[in-house]
Design a protein around this motif. Sequence first.
Motif, PDB file in Angstrom:
ATOM      1  N   THR A   1     -18.486 -15.786  -5.394  1.00 30.06           N
ATOM      2  CA  THR A   1     -18.030 -14.788  -6.358  1.00 30.06           C
ATOM      3  C   THR A   1     -16.725 -15.254  -6.977  1.00 30.06           C
ATOM      4  O   THR A   1     -15.805 -15.676  -6.273  1.00 30.06           O
ATOM      5  N   ILE A   2     -16.641 -15.174  -8.297  1.00 35.04           N
ATOM      6  CA  ILE A   2     -15.416 -15.521  -9.001  1.00 35.04           C
ATOM      7  C   ILE A   2     -14.922 -14.319  -9.788  1.00 35.04           C
ATOM      8  O   ILE A   2     -15.711 -13.644 -10.455  1.00 35.04           O
ATOM      9  N   PHE A   3     -13.644 -14.027  -9.673  1.00 35.25           N
ATOM     10  CA  PHE A   3     -12.981 -12.994 -10.463  1.00 35.25           C
ATOM     11  C   PHE A   3     -12.212 -13.691 -11.587  1.00 35.25           C
ATOM     12  O   PHE A   3     -11.450 -14.634 -11.330  1.00 35.25           O
ATOM     13  N   LEU A   4     -12.372 -13.200 -12.812  1.00 32.63           N
ATOM     14  CA  LEU A   4     -11.661 -13.728 -13.973  1.00 32.63           C
ATOM     15  C   LEU A   4     -10.698 -12.651 -14.474  1.00 32.63           C
ATOM     16  O   LEU A   4     -11.126 -11.538 -14.799  1.00 32.63           O
ATOM     17  N   ILE A   5      -9.412 -12.989 -14.549  1.00 26.72           N
ATOM     18  CA  ILE A   5      -8.382 -12.007 -14.844  1.00 26.72           C
ATOM     19  C   ILE A   5      -7.723 -12.332 -16.182  1.00 26.72           C
ATOM     20  O   ILE A   5      -7.168 -13.418 -16.367  1.00 26.72           O
ATOM     21  N   HIS A   6      -7.777 -11.388 -17.097  1.00 23.28           N
ATOM     22  CA  HIS A   6      -7.278 -11.596 -18.466  1.00 23.28           C
ATOM     23  C   HIS A   6      -5.777 -11.343 -18.551  1.00 23.28           C
ATOM     24  O   HIS A   6      -5.121 -10.949 -17.583  1.00 23.28           O
ATOM     25  N   GLY A   7      -5.228 -11.566 -19.747  1.00 17.42           N
ATOM     26  CA  GLY A   7      -3.824 -11.319 -20.016  1.00 17.42           C
ATOM     27  C   GLY A   7      -3.625 -10.365 -21.174  1.00 17.42           C
ATOM     28  O   GLY A   7      -4.444  -9.474 -21.404  1.00 17.42           O
ATOM     29  N   TRP A   8      -2.536 -10.570 -21.938  1.00 18.72           N
ATOM     30  CA  TRP A   8      -2.161  -9.686 -23.056  1.00 18.72           C
ATOM     31  C   TRP A   8      -2.089 -10.483 -24.346  1.00 18.72           C
ATOM     32  O   TRP A   8      -1.607 -11.614 -24.335  1.00 18.72           O
ATOM     33  N   PRO A   9      -2.518  -9.889 -25.465  1.00 21.42           N
ATOM     34  CA  PRO A   9      -3.280  -8.655 -25.578  1.00 21.42           C
ATOM     35  C   PRO A   9      -4.776  -8.973 -25.511  1.00 21.42           C
ATOM     36  O   PRO A   9      -5.374  -9.407 -26.501  1.00 21.42           O
ATOM     37  N   ASP A  10      -5.354  -8.770 -24.379  1.00 18.52           N
ATOM     38  CA  ASP A  10      -6.736  -9.158 -24.142  1.00 18.52           C
ATOM     39  C   ASP A  10      -7.405  -8.114 -23.248  1.00 18.52           C
ATOM     40  O   ASP A  10      -6.777  -7.115 -22.856  1.00 18.52           O
ATOM     41  N   ILE A  11      -8.650  -8.339 -22.937  1.00 17.22           N
ATOM     42  CA  ILE A  11      -9.426  -7.491 -22.035  1.00 17.22           C
ATOM     43  C   ILE A  11     -10.419  -8.397 -21.312  1.00 17.22           C
ATOM     44  O   ILE A  11     -10.424  -9.616 -21.507  1.00 17.22           O
ATOM     45  N   SER A  12     -11.261  -7.814 -20.501  1.00 16.97           N
ATOM     46  CA  SER A  12     -12.239  -8.594 -19.747  1.00 16.97           C
ATOM     47  C   SER A  12     -13.125  -9.444 -20.642  1.00 16.97           C
ATOM     48  O   SER A  12     -13.552 -10.544 -20.258  1.00 16.97           O
ATOM     49  N   PHE A  13     -13.404  -8.978 -21.857  1.00 11.88           N
ATOM     50  CA  PHE A  13     -14.270  -9.691 -22.793  1.00 11.88           C
ATOM     51  C   PHE A  13     -13.658 -11.010 -23.251  1.00 11.88           C
ATOM     52  O   PHE A  13     -14.330 -11.842 -23.860  1.00 11.88           O
ATOM     53  N   GLY A  14     -12.381 -11.220 -22.950  1.00 10.47           N
ATOM     54  CA  GLY A  14     -11.728 -12.475 -23.311  1.00 10.47           C
ATOM     55  C   GLY A  14     -12.344 -13.696 -22.653  1.00 10.47           C
ATOM     56  O   GLY A  14     -12.139 -14.827 -23.103  1.00 10.47           O
ATOM     57  N   TRP A  15     -13.108 -13.491 -21.583  1.00 12.86           N
ATOM     58  CA  TRP A  15     -13.762 -14.593 -20.869  1.00 12.86           C
ATOM     59  C   TRP A  15     -15.187 -14.845 -21.360  1.00 12.86           C
ATOM     60  O   TRP A  15     -15.983 -15.491 -20.670  1.00 12.86           O
ATOM     61  N   ARG A  16     -15.503 -14.378 -22.564  1.00 15.75           N
ATOM     62  CA  ARG A  16     -16.887 -14.431 -23.038  1.00 15.75           C
ATOM     63  C   ARG A  16     -17.452 -15.856 -23.118  1.00 15.75           C
ATOM     64  O   ARG A  16     -18.657 -16.054 -22.952  1.00 15.75           O
ATOM     65  N   TYR A  17     -16.594 -16.858 -23.383  1.00 17.35           N
ATOM     66  CA  TYR A  17     -17.083 -18.236 -23.470  1.00 17.35           C
ATOM     67  C   TYR A  17     -17.245 -18.888 -22.101  1.00 17.35           C
ATOM     68  O   TYR A  17     -17.940 -19.890 -21.973  1.00 17.35           O
ATOM     69  N   GLN A  18     -16.594 -18.357 -21.091  1.00 15.82           N
ATOM     70  CA  GLN A  18     -16.646 -18.974 -19.769  1.00 15.82           C
ATOM     71  C   GLN A  18     -17.716 -18.345 -18.872  1.00 15.82           C
ATOM     72  O   GLN A  18     -18.222 -19.005 -17.968  1.00 15.82           O
ATOM     73  N   ILE A  19     -18.051 -17.092 -19.108  1.00 15.08           N
ATOM     74  CA  ILE A  19     -19.006 -16.398 -18.234  1.00 15.08           C
ATOM     75  C   ILE A  19     -20.355 -17.111 -18.170  1.00 15.08           C
ATOM     76  O   ILE A  19     -20.896 -17.330 -17.072  1.00 15.08           O
ATOM     77  N   PRO A  20     -20.970 -17.506 -19.307  1.00 13.69           N
ATOM     78  CA  PRO A  20     -22.280 -18.178 -19.208  1.00 13.69           C
ATOM     79  C   PRO A  20     -22.230 -19.449 -18.374  1.00 13.69           C
ATOM     80  O   PRO A  20     -23.152 -19.718 -17.587  1.00 13.69           O
TER      81      PRO A  20
END
Length: 337
Positions: A40-59
């Motif tokens: 399991t990997i947790f991806l933690i965003h910053g500012w000004p961002d949200i969880s969707f900021g990892w959209r290119y890395q999730i796949p």
Amino acid sequence: MAVDKIEVDDARVSHNYASLNGRRYHYLLGLPKNGEFKATIFLIHGWPDISFGWRYQIPLLLELGLRVVCPDLMGFGRTDAPKVPPASIHLYGFKRAADDIAELARQLEAPRIILGGHDWGGMVVYRTAQWHPTLVTHVFSVCTPYMGRSDAYVSTEDLVKGPLPQFGYQLQLAGPTVEAKITTREQIKMFLSGMYGGRGPNKEVAFSPEQGVLFENLEKLGMTPLLSEKELNYYADEYARNGMHGNLNWYRNRKANYDDELELKATTIEVPTLFILATRDSVLTPAMSKGMERSIPKLTRREVAATHWALWQAPGEVNMHVKEWMESTVLCGRSSL
């Protein structure tokens, strides 16, 4: 070459909620196609961002056989954004974020997790590895260098006057101006488009590291090149849920973080760690990462030619470094961690 990414309302991730230490969190959850995962990997965003900021890395991470968890931090997106006061500013600190990550991992029955972070998320994952060393097996950070806890309190004002003048924007964000001037959804959308690289006809920009948000330029700016109109609307909707107060509290908690970390024993990070430097980041500059090896003995360094938004601006290069590190250092051919 095009890089796969998660789209708004993508079926590969689900929107989930959890009560973590008394506060409601939202997180994206993705599973490999067969439903089985190696870790399991947790991806933690910053500012000004949200969880969707990892959209290119999730796949990519799903293809590697990982279960992917992307929370909205406190004050962001669909996670609670308690008003300070009466709530404590410590709710927006690294210690609280680390404890909430540990609680979500417990609820997801993940006794060991990998952590990835960007911007504030980079600081959160470093501190989580220190506050919860038996939980975290590996860490990677994009843009954010490691900064150890301080034995004496150093204010943001002193940082700006001394070694980090490019942190001047943090003084503005910690004050009342940005919260007071950016209130409507349309103002939020315009602000975000500028923060993500939208330019004016004479190359006007939305942000100066030394000054902060340049309000006089916002109405002149065009569309960000890093998001589609649908994605920008999604961001604007997510930020408009609770306004700017909660996310800006991350710039008001420096003393709270210092106070919390008086109890932090760890001064190093002992787990394998990947740091991806963005060579054109004007805030988290290359010079800030000098000497990280002294605090992280198992450090791997990589870099990409990008600004602060490297996750979106250079997703192919970021993903290449993450994939190589995952295969060589994290997974190492094992069926599970």
